[in-house]
Design an enzyme around this catalytic site. Structure first.
Site, mmCIF file in Angstrom:
data_model
loop_
_atom_site.group_PDB
_atom_site.id
_atom_site.type_symbol
_atom_site.label_atom_id
_atom_site.label_comp_id
_atom_site.label_asym_id
_atom_site.label_seq_id
_atom_site.Cartn_x
_atom_site.Cartn_y
_atom_site.Cartn_z
ATOM 1 C CG ASP A 1 53.789 36.100 25.602
ATOM 2 O OD1 ASP A 1 55.238 35.964 25.446
ATOM 3 O OD2 ASP A 1 53.147 35.240 26.649
ATOM 4 C CD GLU B 1 53.341 40.123 16.740
ATOM 5 O OE1 GLU B 1 53.777 41.258 16.490
ATOM 6 O OE2 GLU B 1 54.933 40.298 17.459
ATOM 7 C CG PHE B 2 56.815 33.100 20.525
ATOM 8 C CD1 PHE B 2 58.448 32.544 20.244
ATOM 9 C CD2 PHE B 2 56.050 31.968 20.965
ATOM 10 C CE1 PHE B 2 58.785 32.113 20.448
ATOM 11 C CE2 PHE B 2 56.560 30.558 21.287
ATOM 12 C CZ PHE B 2 58.069 31.023 20.527
ATOM 13 C CB SER C 1 31.768 34.698 38.175
ATOM 14 O OG SER C 1 30.649 34.659 37.124
ATOM 15 C CG LEU C 2 31.213 36.261 43.599
ATOM 16 C CD1 LEU C 2 32.479 37.317 44.242
ATOM 17 C CD2 LEU C 2 30.927 35.322 44.719
ATOM 18 C CD GLU D 1 36.217 36.868 51.916
ATOM 19 O OE1 GLU D 1 36.890 37.546 51.586
ATOM 20 O OE2 GLU D 1 35.197 35.690 53.129
ATOM 21 C CE LYS E 1 33.688 41.707 42.484
ATOM 22 N NZ LYS E 1 35.310 41.160 41.492
ATOM 23 C CG ASP F 1 39.899 44.866 39.261
ATOM 24 O OD1 ASP F 1 39.899 43.813 39.160
ATOM 25 O OD2 ASP F 1 39.832 46.106 39.237
ATOM 26 N NE ARG G 1 36.798 33.145 36.778
ATOM 27 C CZ ARG G 1 35.595 33.536 37.103
ATOM 28 N NH1 ARG G 1 34.440 33.218 37.401
ATOM 29 N NH2 ARG G 1 35.620 35.094 36.764
ATOM 30 C CD GLU H 1 40.292 38.216 42.275
ATOM 31 O OE1 GLU H 1 40.753 37.036 43.198
ATOM 32 O OE2 GLU H 1 40.220 39.270 41.211
ATOM 33 C CE1 TYR I 1 38.827 33.783 46.207
ATOM 34 C CE2 TYR I 1 39.493 36.379 46.389
ATOM 35 C CZ TYR I 1 39.207 35.139 45.091
ATOM 36 O OH TYR I 1 39.674 34.982 44.524
ATOM 37 C CE LYS J 1 32.757 44.330 39.462
ATOM 38 N NZ LYS J 1 33.076 44.518 38.492
ATOM 39 C CB CYS K 1 47.432 73.906 14.368
ATOM 40 S SG CYS K 1 48.486 73.327 14.817
ATOM 41 C CB CYS L 1 52.141 75.174 13.094
ATOM 42 S SG CYS L 1 50.576 74.488 12.746
ATOM 43 C CB CYS M 1 46.878 71.458 12.453
ATOM 44 S SG CYS M 1 47.609 72.037 11.815
ATOM 45 C CB CYS N 1 52.031 71.290 12.109
ATOM 46 S SG CYS N 1 51.573 71.194 14.008
HETATM 47 S S1 IVH Z 1 35.153 34.772 46.561
HETATM 48 C C1 IVH Z 1 32.355 31.093 44.691
HETATM 49 N N1 IVH Z 1 35.669 36.752 47.839
HETATM 50 O O1 IVH Z 1 35.796 38.378 42.417
HETATM 51 C C2 IVH Z 1 32.405 32.378 45.648
HETATM 52 N N2 IVH Z 1 36.290 36.249 45.412
HETATM 53 O O2 IVH Z 1 33.555 38.302 40.368
HETATM 54 C C3 IVH Z 1 34.806 32.518 45.083
HETATM 55 N N3 IVH Z 1 37.240 38.074 43.906
HETATM 56 O O3 IVH Z 1 36.195 34.777 40.234
HETATM 57 C C4 IVH Z 1 35.003 33.978 45.322
HETATM 58 N N4 IVH Z 1 38.025 39.588 45.667
HETATM 59 O O4 IVH Z 1 37.840 36.415 41.235
HETATM 60 C C5 IVH Z 1 36.082 36.042 46.423
HETATM 61 N N5 IVH Z 1 36.900 38.328 48.592
HETATM 62 C C6 IVH Z 1 36.652 37.719 47.641
HETATM 63 C C7 IVH Z 1 36.736 38.131 46.375
HETATM 64 C C8 IVH Z 1 36.955 37.497 45.300
HETATM 65 C C9 IVH Z 1 38.091 39.390 44.715
HETATM 66 C C10 IVH Z 1 36.912 37.814 43.018
HETATM 67 C C11 IVH Z 1 37.247 36.294 42.099
HETATM 68 C C12 IVH Z 1 35.890 36.206 42.079
HETATM 69 C C13 IVH Z 1 35.309 37.176 40.861
HETATM 70 C C14 IVH Z 1 33.695 37.178 40.693
#
Ligand code: IVH
Length: 684
Positions: free
Chosen positions: A39, A41-42, A97-98, A123, A125, A127, A146, A183, A235, A322, A423, A426, A441, A447
Site C-alpha cells: 500500500d 509503495e502504491f 486514550s486511557l 472490563e 482491555k 488488544d 480512531r 475494538e 464497550y 496493563k 561453524c 561446515c 562463519c 557453507c
Molecule cells: S474505553 C474514553 N474499554 O484501549 C475511554 N477501551 O489504551 C474509551 N480498549 O483507545 C475507551 N478495551 O482502543 C475502553 N474495554 C475497553 C477497552 C478499551 C480496549 C482500547 C481502546 C482505547 C485504548 C486505550
C-alpha cells in the site's frame, strides 16, 4: 535542446512509466486480488505521479490512474481525502486514550482515591484497534477509526464484513442517533491461519493479531477482509438521548439491541473485588479466542463520570491496568546454532514446549554469546521465555538453580557454557569482528545454509521474485548439485529440473518461466538481490538511483558511497569488499551474460556521480526548481544534501534571500556560494 527541457525529459518519461505501472498494479490489486505493490509503495508512486502531472499539465490524460479509481466496488484509493482513499470524518466526540499502569499498587491507589461508595466497572482491555460506529435511525452509517483522535477514516465497508456488527436495528425504542465504540480484533485462530498462508506465499508475517487486524482494516477489498474474519467487542455507548444512568446499564441495553458485548464485564463495589477480577483474568485470559493486554476500570455512574471529567488526553473516570508481557518458565533442553545467509551464527534455545500468548513455543532466540554468558545459561536450566510484539520469542532470564522448580543441578553443574569455535554447518573456524556481538562463519562460498540462504534471498518476492523456487526446491536442487550459487539458476535446464522427483515437467516449466521473467527485474532490485551485507531494499534503491550501472558502482570508493543517503562507512565498506572478491565478480559476469538488468532505466532518475562525495547546503528561494527538487537533483547526481554549514560543506546552493546566519558562516569558513543557474550547468 536547451538545458531545461533536457532536465524535464526524464521526468516526462517517469510520468509515463508510472501511469503504466499504477494501472497494472490496480488491475492486479482489484481484479486479480494479487497485490504486487505494498500500500505504501502504491501511495508513494501515486503521489509522485500526481506531482509530475501538476508539473506537466500538457500531459493531462483523463485515463490516468490519478483520474479514476480501480475498483468494481465504490471503494476509492488515493483520493484527495484520507489515507488510501477512505473518507476522513470528524468524530462527534473526540476519541481519547486511557491512562494506564503496569503496577497493581497504582491501580489500588486509583480506586482508593475515588469518592467512597463509587462503583467500578471492570472490563477486559482488548488488544486491537478502536472503532466508532454511528447509527442513525437504527442504520449503521459510519465506522470510523480512531485516526488522530479528532478525525478518523471511515472504513464502513470493511466493518460491515464483521458478522456480529448489525447493519440495521429494527426497534422503535432506540434514539435517533447513537454511537458505539469498541475494538476490532483478529481472533488467534484466524491470525495463525493467515500467517501460515502468508508464509507459504512468502509474504511477510504479521507480528501479532493487532498488526494483522490493523493491516486488514485498511485493505481496499472488503472481500479479502471478509475472508480473513475480523471480530469486534463493543464497550462504550455515547449519545444525547440514551437510556440508563450507569455505564453498565448502557452496555446491557446495547446487548439487548443486538450488539456484541463481552460477558466478562463486572460491577465491583470495592478495591478487593477489583483486584480479584484482575487476578482472575490475568490467567483466564489465556483461554480467550482474542488478544487482551489488560483490564479497564471505569466509574459506573454517568453523573459521577461527568463530575470527574477529562484531562486533555484521557478520561479521569477510567484507567487501564496493563498485563506485563507474558513470560513462561520452561526447560532448556539444548542449544543449537542457526547459520544465516550472511554467516551470522545465532544460538537457539530448544525448549520443552510451552503455551505462550496463544501459541506453543519450542524455540527461542538466545541472541549471542555475550547474552548467554551474562545470564550463565546452560542446557538443563529452566529459563524464562517471553513473546513481545515480535514474532520470534526470546529468552529473558533463568530460574535460580537451587529453586525446587529448576532442573537437577547435576545436569549442568560441571558444564560451563562455551560458544562453538567452528561453524556447526561446515566446520570453518568462526570469526568475531571487533565491536560486533555476533560470531560469523567466513566460509561464504562453501557453507550450505549461507549458499542456500543467498539463493533464497535472491529469488524472494522483493528481489528477483522467481516463482516456483521455494526453500524446499532450492534445498533439493542444492543436494542434487544443480545449484551452488545464484548464477547457477540461469543455467538450469528443463530436463534437469523435470528429472527430480516431486518436480516434474509442469513445475519445471513454471520455474523456467519465472527465471526468464526475472531477467526484466530492474537494476535496483537486482542490486538488492545480490545480498550485499546490510544493503536492504531501500538502500539498494537509493544506491541504484545514484549509480545507474553496476560498473559505476563497482568503481566507487568508500568515500563516494558514503555520500549516498543512508549509506554509512560500514555499508560502503561492505559494498567495496563485495566487489573486491573475485568470486562475486565471476558470478556477476555470468549473470550479465544471462541477461540480467545491471543498468537502471533513465526514468528511475540516476543521472551521474558528478556530485559524488560532496556535501551541499541549500539556502534561500529559487525560481527554476523547488527546494525538494534541488534536493532530489543533488542526490540523483551522487551528492548529499545537508542542513547546516560546516567545514565539510562543499558549497552552498544559494537562492534569493539566503539566511544571513548561513551567509556569515559561509564567509567565515570560506565556503563558496553557487547560483542555481551555475548549479544546473554543473550537473548537466
Ligand atoms: S474505553 C474514553 N474499554 O484501549 C475511554 N477501551 O489504551 C474509551 N480498549 O483507545 C475507551 N478495551 O482502543 C475502553 N474495554 C475497553 C477497552 C478499551 C480496549 C482500547 C481502546 C482505547 C485504548 C486505550
Amino acid at each position: 535542446m536547451d538545458l531545461f527541457s533536457e532536465i524535464e525529459e526524464p521526468e516526462r518519461e517517469e510520468l509515463k512509466s508510472l501511469r503504466k505501472e499504477l494501472e497494472e498494479a490496480n488491475y492486479k490489486y482489484y481484479v486479480l486480488n494479487m497485490p504486487t505493490l505494498s500500500d505504501r509503495e502504491f501511495d508513494e508512486k501515486m503521489h509522485r505521479l500526481q506531482d509530475l502531472e501538476a508539473q506537466f499539465p500538457d500531459m493531462f490524460d483523463p485515463k490516468s490512474p490519478t483520474q479514476h479509481v480501480g475498483s468494481d466496488l465504490n471503494v476509492q484509493r488515493n483520493n484527495v481525502q484520507g489515507t488510501k482513499g477512505f473518507e476522513t470524518v470528524k468524530h462527534k466526540y473526540p476519541m481519547l486514550s486511557l491512562a494506564n499502569s503496569y503496577s497493581r499498587e497504582e491501580i489500588e491507589d486509583w480506586v482508593r482515591k475515588l469518592p467512597s461508595g463509587v462503583e467500578i466497572v471492570c472490563e477486559l482491555k482488548y488488544d486491537g484497534l478502536s472503532i466508532s460506529l454511528w447509527y442513525e435511525h437504527g442504520v449503521l452509517v459510519r465506522a470510523l477509526t480512531r485516526g488522530d483522535g479528532v478525525q478518523g477514516d471511515d472504513v464502513i465497508n470493511n466493518i460491515k464484513t464483521i458478522p456480529s456488527i448489525p447493519w440495521r436495528i429494527e426497534r422503535n425504542d432506540i434514539p435517533e442517533f447513537f454511537e458505539l465504540r469498541g475494538e476490532v480484533l483478529l481472533p488467534w485462530e484466524r491470525f495463525e491461519a493467515l500467517n501460515k498462508e502468508r508464509e507459504e506465499q512468502e509474504e511477510p508475517l504479521f507480528a501479532n493479531p493487532r498488526n494483522a487486524a490493523s493491516g486488514t482494516l485498511k485493505l481496499q477489498d472488503p472481500k479479502e477482509v471478509a475472508r480473513r474474519g475480523l471480530e469486534a467487542y463493543l464497550y462504550y455507548m455515547l449519545g444525547d438521548q440514551l437510556p440508563g444512568t450507569t455505564h453498565f446499564e448502557r452496555l446491557e441495553t446495547a446487548k439487548q439491541w443486538g450488539f456484541h458485548i463481552s460477558d466478562a464485564i463486572k460491577v465491583c463495589k470495592n478495591v478487593d473485588e477489583v483486584m480479584a477480577y484482575i487476578a482472575y483474568w490475568d490467567t483466564e485470559r489465556k483461554n480467550l479466542p482474542v488478544a487482551t493486554d489488560g483490564i479497564v476500570l471505569k466509574v459506573n455512574n454517568l453523573a459521577q463520570q461527568e463530575e470527574l471529567g477529562f484531562t486533555a488526553k484521557t478520561p479521569r473516570w477510567a484507567i487501564a491496568y496493563k498485563f506485563p508481557a507474558e513470560k513462561q518458565l520452561t526447560l532448556l533442553k539444548e542449544i543449537t546454532y542457526q547459520v544465516g545467509r550472511t554467516g551470522v551464527v545465532t544460538p537457539v534455545a530448544n525448549l520443552e514446549p510451552v503455551q505462550l500468548s496463544g501459541t506453543i513455543v519450542q524455540r527461542a532466540t538466545l541472541h549471542n554469546e555475550d547474552f548467554i554468558k551474562s545470564l550463565d545459561i546452560r542446557p538443563g536450566d529452566r529459563v524464562w521465555v517471553e513473546k513481545g510484539g515480535e514474532i520470534i520469542p526470546k529468552i529473558v532470564g533463568r530460574a535460580d538453580r537451587n529453586d525446587e522448580m529448576s532442573a537437577t543441578p547435576s545436569l549442568n553443574d560441571e558444564m560451563m557454557y562455551s560458544f562453538p569455535t567452528v561453524c556447526p554447518e561446515c566446520g570453518a573456524k568462526l570469526v568475531r569482528v571487533e565491536g560486533e556481538a555476533a560470531w560469523r562463519c567466513p566460509n561464504e562460498a562453501g557453507c550450505p545454509p549461507q549458499i542456500k540462504g543467498k539463493i533464497e534471498h535472491f529469488v524472494s518476492r522483493k528481489a528477483m521474485n522467481i516463482d516456483g523456487l521455494g526453500e524446499e526446491t532450492i534445498d533439493l536442487l542444492y543436494q542434487k548439485e544443480l545449484l551452488h550459487n545464484i548464477a547457477d539458476i540461469y543455467d538450469l535446464k528443463l530436463e534437469d529440473i523435470a528429472a527430480q522427483e516431486r518436480l516434474g515437467e509442469k513445475s519445471a516449466q513454471n520455474m523456467l518461466a519465472g527465471i526468464e521473467a526475472s531477467k526484466q527485474v530492474p537494476w535496483a532490485r537486482v542490486l538488492f538481490a545480490l545480498g550485499i551485507r546490510m544493503v536492504g531494499e531501500t538502500t539498494a534503491k537509493k544506491i541504484a538511483r545514484v549509480y545507474n550501472t553496476i560498473d559505476s558502482l563497482q568503481e566507487a570508493n568508500s568515500e563516494q558511497l558514503c555520500a549516498i543517503e543512508d549509506v554509512g562507512p560500514q555499508i560502503a565498506e561492505n559494498i567495496v569488499a563485495y566487489f573486491r572478491d573475485e568470486r562475486n565478480l565471476a558470478i556477476i559476469e555470468r549473470l550479465r551474460k544471462a541477461g540480467l538488468q545491471f543498468e537502471g532505466e533513465a526514468a528511475e532518475g540516476p543521472q551521474s556521480d558528478k556530485l559524488a562525495g560532496m556535501s551541499i547546503v541549500i539556502s534561500g528561494t529559487f525560481s527554476q526548481h523547488s527546494r525538494d527538487e534541488y534536493k532530489a537533483l543533488i542526490e540523483a547526481h551522487g551528492g548529499k544534501n545537508v542542513g547546516s554549514v560546516s567545514k565539510k560543506t562543499s558549497f552552498i546552493l544559494a537562492g534569493e534571500n539566503m539566511g544571513p546566519e548561513k551567509r556569515k558562516k559561509a564567509e567565515d569558513l570560506g565556503i563558496k556560494l553557487m547560483t542555481e543557474d551555475k548549479f544546473l550547468e554543473m550537473i548537466q
